[in-house]
Scaffold this motif. Sequence first.
Motif, PDB file in Angstrom:
ATOM      1  N   LYS A  68       1.700   4.883  -0.062  1.00 43.10           N
ATOM      2  CA  LYS A  68       1.464   3.440  -0.160  1.00 43.10           C
ATOM      3  C   LYS A  68       2.779   2.675   0.032  1.00 43.10           C
ATOM      4  O   LYS A  68       2.927   1.552  -0.430  1.00 43.10           O
ATOM      5  CB  LYS A  68       0.819   3.092  -1.502  1.00 43.10           C
ATOM      6  N   ASP A  69       3.741   3.322   0.691  1.00 44.35           N
ATOM      7  CA  ASP A  69       5.024   2.734   1.083  1.00 44.35           C
ATOM      8  C   ASP A  69       6.029   2.555  -0.046  1.00 44.35           C
ATOM      9  O   ASP A  69       6.982   1.792   0.085  1.00 44.35           O
ATOM     10  CB  ASP A  69       4.830   1.424   1.851  1.00 44.35           C
ATOM     11  N   TRP A  70       5.850   3.259  -1.156  1.00 42.74           N
ATOM     12  CA  TRP A  70       6.879   3.303  -2.186  1.00 42.74           C
ATOM     13  C   TRP A  70       7.872   4.386  -1.802  1.00 42.74           C
ATOM     14  O   TRP A  70       7.493   5.413  -1.227  1.00 42.74           O
ATOM     15  CB  TRP A  70       6.267   3.623  -3.547  1.00 42.74           C
ATOM     16  N   ILE A  71       9.133   4.188  -2.125  1.00 43.69           N
ATOM     17  CA  ILE A  71      10.182   5.180  -1.876  1.00 43.69           C
ATOM     18  C   ILE A  71      10.705   5.644  -3.232  1.00 43.69           C
ATOM     19  O   ILE A  71      11.012   4.823  -4.101  1.00 43.69           O
ATOM     20  CB  ILE A  71      11.328   4.585  -1.033  1.00 43.69           C
ATOM     21  N   ARG A  72      10.795   6.957  -3.387  1.00 45.45           N
ATOM     22  CA  ARG A  72      11.309   7.548  -4.630  1.00 45.45           C
ATOM     23  C   ARG A  72      12.754   7.977  -4.394  1.00 45.45           C
ATOM     24  O   ARG A  72      13.059   8.620  -3.396  1.00 45.45           O
ATOM     25  CB  ARG A  72      10.467   8.769  -5.011  1.00 45.45           C
TER      26      ARG A  72
END
Length: 89
Positions: A68-72
């Motif tokens: 969902k386009d989150w970056i960790r």
Amino acid sequence: MAQGKGFFISPAGELLEVPDRHILMVLAEPRSFGTTRAWVEKVYKRHGEPLGIERNARRKILLHVMKKDWIRIREYYGNECYWIFQVGA
């Protein structure tokens, strides 16, 4: 190697510091990550793992969030310091 700081970058580009573990932040604020507490609990139950533990369910949930386009982001240090950036594929 020891773990250092952790962050998420939101789809809007906002940098959010993770106070402890990434999965705990998703558990605390599931709607912010485009999911629900019920779905997260269901994934843990399906894998037969206690809520919040870092094994198979965690990987599935964080991959879902990153898709969902989150970056960790996580820092690791010891003799060297390096950063890991994870994105959904």
